[in-house]
Design a protein around this motif. Sequence first.
Motif, mmCIF file in Angstrom:
data_model
loop_
_atom_site.group_PDB
_atom_site.id
_atom_site.type_symbol
_atom_site.label_atom_id
_atom_site.label_comp_id
_atom_site.label_asym_id
_atom_site.label_seq_id
_atom_site.Cartn_x
_atom_site.Cartn_y
_atom_site.Cartn_z
ATOM 1 N N LYS A 336 63.191 20.771 -3.826
ATOM 2 C CA LYS A 336 63.534 20.057 -4.913
ATOM 3 C C LYS A 336 62.796 18.938 -5.080
ATOM 4 C CE LYS A 336 67.766 22.466 -5.345
ATOM 5 N NZ LYS A 336 68.181 23.106 -6.480
ATOM 6 N N VAL A 337 62.374 18.094 -4.330
ATOM 7 C CA VAL A 337 61.661 16.939 -4.482
ATOM 8 C C VAL A 337 60.054 16.931 -4.744
ATOM 9 C CG1 VAL A 337 61.220 14.733 -3.352
ATOM 10 C CG2 VAL A 337 63.454 15.930 -2.954
ATOM 11 N N ALA A 338 59.480 18.184 -4.130
ATOM 12 C CA ALA A 338 58.114 18.087 -4.289
ATOM 13 C C ALA A 338 57.426 18.074 -5.483
ATOM 14 C CB ALA A 338 57.742 19.510 -3.622
ATOM 15 N N PRO A 339 57.864 18.665 -6.574
ATOM 16 C CA PRO A 339 57.413 18.437 -7.941
ATOM 17 C C PRO A 339 57.477 17.151 -8.411
ATOM 18 C CG PRO A 339 58.935 20.415 -7.883
ATOM 19 C CD PRO A 339 58.938 19.709 -6.762
ATOM 20 N N VAL A 340 58.516 16.515 -8.125
ATOM 21 C CA VAL A 340 58.483 14.942 -8.451
ATOM 22 C C VAL A 340 57.520 14.342 -8.044
ATOM 23 C CG1 VAL A 340 60.259 12.899 -8.621
ATOM 24 C CG2 VAL A 340 61.292 15.286 -8.620
ATOM 25 N N LEU A 341 57.244 14.549 -6.717
ATOM 26 C CA LEU A 341 56.165 13.491 -6.080
ATOM 27 C C LEU A 341 54.860 14.161 -6.277
ATOM 28 C CD1 LEU A 341 57.997 12.922 -2.367
ATOM 29 C CD2 LEU A 341 57.552 11.499 -4.431
ATOM 30 N N GLY A 342 54.595 15.301 -7.121
ATOM 31 C CA GLY A 342 53.560 15.822 -7.333
ATOM 32 C C GLY A 342 52.755 16.560 -6.234
ATOM 33 N N SER A 343 53.461 17.100 -5.396
ATOM 34 C CA SER A 343 53.167 17.698 -4.274
ATOM 35 C C SER A 343 53.790 19.048 -3.951
ATOM 36 C CB SER A 343 53.411 16.859 -2.970
ATOM 37 O OG SER A 343 52.792 17.352 -1.708
ATOM 38 N N THR A 344 53.455 19.811 -2.798
ATOM 39 C CA THR A 344 54.079 20.866 -2.267
ATOM 40 C C THR A 344 55.376 20.775 -1.103
ATOM 41 O OG1 THR A 344 52.344 21.421 -0.660
ATOM 42 C CG2 THR A 344 52.106 22.186 -3.089
ATOM 43 N N PRO A 345 56.096 21.629 -0.851
ATOM 44 C CA PRO A 345 57.131 21.111 0.082
ATOM 45 C C PRO A 345 56.332 21.241 1.569
ATOM 46 C CG PRO A 345 57.994 22.779 -1.411
ATOM 47 C CD PRO A 345 56.503 22.667 -1.838
ATOM 48 N N GLU A 346 55.347 21.830 1.592
ATOM 49 C CA GLU A 346 54.707 21.854 2.977
ATOM 50 C C GLU A 346 53.982 20.416 3.244
ATOM 51 O OE1 GLU A 346 55.405 25.811 1.548
ATOM 52 O OE2 GLU A 346 54.172 24.038 0.649
ATOM 53 N N GLN A 347 53.839 19.560 2.334
ATOM 54 C CA GLN A 347 52.914 18.492 2.357
ATOM 55 C C GLN A 347 54.062 17.273 2.396
ATOM 56 O OE1 GLN A 347 49.667 17.880 2.798
ATOM 57 N NE2 GLN A 347 49.795 20.283 3.284
ATOM 58 N N VAL A 350 60.102 13.565 6.044
ATOM 59 C CA VAL A 350 60.996 12.596 6.019
ATOM 60 C C VAL A 350 60.926 11.747 7.070
ATOM 61 C CG1 VAL A 350 62.886 14.223 6.929
ATOM 62 C CG2 VAL A 350 63.511 12.178 5.627
ATOM 63 N N VAL A 351 60.719 10.460 6.932
ATOM 64 C CA VAL A 351 60.605 9.451 7.953
ATOM 65 C C VAL A 351 61.414 7.989 7.569
ATOM 66 C CG1 VAL A 351 59.079 7.798 9.567
ATOM 67 C CG2 VAL A 351 58.417 10.137 8.675
ATOM 68 N N LYS A 352 62.307 7.899 8.655
ATOM 69 C CA LYS A 352 63.000 6.362 8.488
ATOM 70 C C LYS A 352 63.846 6.324 6.970
ATOM 71 C CE LYS A 352 60.421 3.979 11.883
ATOM 72 N NZ LYS A 352 59.463 2.684 12.067
ATOM 73 N N GLY A 353 64.221 7.395 6.673
ATOM 74 C CA GLY A 353 65.022 7.466 5.506
ATOM 75 C C GLY A 353 64.269 7.581 4.046
ATOM 76 N N GLN A 354 62.970 8.026 4.308
ATOM 77 C CA GLN A 354 62.245 8.038 3.235
ATOM 78 C C GLN A 354 61.678 9.478 3.212
ATOM 79 O OE1 GLN A 354 58.834 5.196 3.135
ATOM 80 N NE2 GLN A 354 60.048 4.181 1.246
ATOM 81 N N VAL A 355 61.681 10.240 1.998
ATOM 82 C CA VAL A 355 60.821 11.489 1.845
ATOM 83 C C VAL A 355 59.587 11.181 1.165
ATOM 84 C CG1 VAL A 355 60.735 13.740 0.625
ATOM 85 C CG2 VAL A 355 63.186 12.732 1.474
ATOM 86 N N ARG A 356 58.467 11.650 1.776
ATOM 87 C CA ARG A 356 57.196 11.304 1.495
ATOM 88 C C ARG A 356 56.242 11.997 1.369
ATOM 89 N NH1 ARG A 356 56.257 6.539 5.931
ATOM 90 N NH2 ARG A 356 55.372 8.251 7.733
ATOM 91 N N VAL A 357 54.967 12.139 0.768
ATOM 92 C CA VAL A 357 53.812 12.892 1.155
ATOM 93 C C VAL A 357 53.171 12.406 2.273
ATOM 94 C CG1 VAL A 357 51.822 13.915 0.057
ATOM 95 C CG2 VAL A 357 53.507 13.263 -1.559
ATOM 96 N N LYS A 358 52.909 13.494 3.141
ATOM 97 C CA LYS A 358 52.014 13.120 4.449
ATOM 98 C C LYS A 358 50.863 12.258 4.100
ATOM 99 C CE LYS A 358 54.094 17.321 6.738
ATOM 100 N NZ LYS A 358 53.573 18.536 7.460
ATOM 101 N N GLY A 359 50.556 11.146 4.924
ATOM 102 C CA GLY A 359 49.394 10.650 4.702
ATOM 103 C C GLY A 359 49.425 9.765 3.363
ATOM 104 N N GLN A 360 50.477 9.584 2.638
ATOM 105 C CA GLN A 360 50.186 8.794 1.409
ATOM 106 C C GLN A 360 51.744 8.252 1.219
ATOM 107 O OE1 GLN A 360 48.690 10.731 -2.426
ATOM 108 N NE2 GLN A 360 48.482 12.934 -0.723
ATOM 109 N N ALA A 361 51.850 6.965 1.766
ATOM 110 C CA ALA A 361 53.307 6.352 1.980
ATOM 111 C C ALA A 361 53.514 5.905 0.769
ATOM 112 C CB ALA A 361 53.062 5.245 3.033
ATOM 113 N N SER A 362 52.466 5.738 -0.214
ATOM 114 C CA SER A 362 53.005 5.175 -1.570
ATOM 115 C C SER A 362 53.656 6.246 -2.470
ATOM 116 C CB SER A 362 51.612 4.600 -2.226
ATOM 117 O OG SER A 362 51.101 5.830 -2.629
ATOM 118 N N LYS A 363 53.404 7.377 -1.889
ATOM 119 C CA LYS A 363 54.287 8.478 -3.013
ATOM 120 C C LYS A 363 55.568 8.870 -2.019
ATOM 121 C CE LYS A 363 51.712 11.594 -4.910
ATOM 122 N NZ LYS A 363 51.243 12.633 -5.256
#
Length: 545
Positions: A336-347, A350-363
């Motif tokens: 559900k969230v991947a399109p919002v972050l401009g990524s794919t589900p595989e990328q 979820v860490v410490k209460g954040q859903v993020r793109v691997k290697g891109q903490a700003s996204k």
Amino acid sequence: MVISEGLYGLPVITHCCLETHGAVCEWTDSDHLLTHVSTQYISGIPGQMAEVVGIPAANIRQVQENIGGGFGSKFGPDRWGIYSAKLSKKAGGAPVKMMLSRAEELEVAGCRPSAYARVRVAPGGGGSPPIPYLIRDRVPNYRIQWTAVVNNIGPARAWRAPNHPQACLITMAALDDLAHKLGMNPLEFFKKNIELTGPRANIYMDEFPVADELMGWSKRWHPRGDKTPGPIKRGLGMSMHTWGGRGHQSECDLTIQPDGSVTINMGTQDLGTGTRTAILAVAADTLGLTPQQITLLYGDTRYPMSGGSGGSTTIGGVSSTTRRAAVDARDALFAKVAPVLGSTPEQLEVVKGQVRVKGQASKALSWKEACAKMGAVPINAHGKNLGGRDPLMNSGVGGVQMADVSVDTEAGIVKINKMVAVQDCGLVVSLETAESQCYGALIMGISYALFEEKVMDPTSGRMLNPNMEFYRLAGIGDIGELVVHMMVNKYDGRGVIGLGEPPVISPGAAISNAVANAIGVRVPMLPLTPARVLAALGEQKGENA
């Protein structure tokens, strides 16, 4: 050839649950029964009561989140559960409570069978003896004659590690006596023959040096008979054990709501072992949350079924089920969230209460922000383990224990100075609760080693000590220093293995061997009461006279 022969054994003891056996039953209408049975098997109660009370199992609801101890004795509704349901029916559906008194609990609610054996053992070439308890089938030459005797002491029920404490004492005491006759340090004796333990040999060899260091065995061990002056004699003893512990079948439902709340429903039970903590820890780790952010609903047959808490099967069953449900729910959220972050589900991660793109903490999105992208429909995931060969769980553990005791040779009193438990259980889900299991097992083991015995009047057939004054358990002043070391990060790849049974197996053998090391003679039977210690010392004096 050196031959060691002896008689060893331990008596009938009871489960002595803090919360006695019993039930509260009420009919909510003429066809529906609500039960609160003190049980280790929430999901199994309706099926066991249905035929007897005359309604379908689906019409029986069992609710009991927590119970005050079971130790293998509380898997069914028993007579009192059935009677309370029938009395409630006659009373127009009013709740009926039937709980055993302490005397009834000790007399009729089950007991651990006794075991006595005469063992004759000799080393093979190079001083290699058999180790029948751990791996009987690998012994080249053995003969066993076994007889069951009906003694009318009470109904036998599974007691934490059924048959293993008995087999362990008989085996380890006999082998300790053989090591003594061979003039060998028991630790070196077991190391020399460790290959006979087969697939767990490497585990024991990893545990031996840890136990050695924690107890100071190599520095402090002495041959049998403490030669220091005075009546107080000190000694060391050791034992080793194994257990299965593969997880049971289990299912659960996990729901993530658009507001970010998470709920798990599972028809399991908590016997005070930390099952809730483990379930929440697995879910929280998978979802990148804290356990406090997740609600667990359990102990109710309205929730998905989960197996009984026996045989050390619970942790494997509930952890694998929870992990599968949490992974599926998390991945659905990622989709559900991947399109919002401009990524794919595989990328995503979820860490410490954040859903993020691997290697891109700003996204990244906070957990609540991510869940808000779900729309109005919650995510529901059903977790189910794969049964006996589920790769998330495994079977077969190894443990080593050592005991340090002091014995007053004038009064016959045994005092525990220190107990060390080094235990494997594969992947440790919660270190604190795992250690707690071992501490509890050591205390329980000290109780059956020094105090517990169901004393029967041979004339009347009545139990003579059906109360907590004369059926004694270990108190705070009896247990000494307890040291537990879990083999964490050592065998994680094996998956989760149950821990409830293994650490209670060896205390009796380790303490018995320590007493023999202290006073120079074997006290053949547990519990190691002053009368038995003095009798053994008296026989030794008679033989030396």
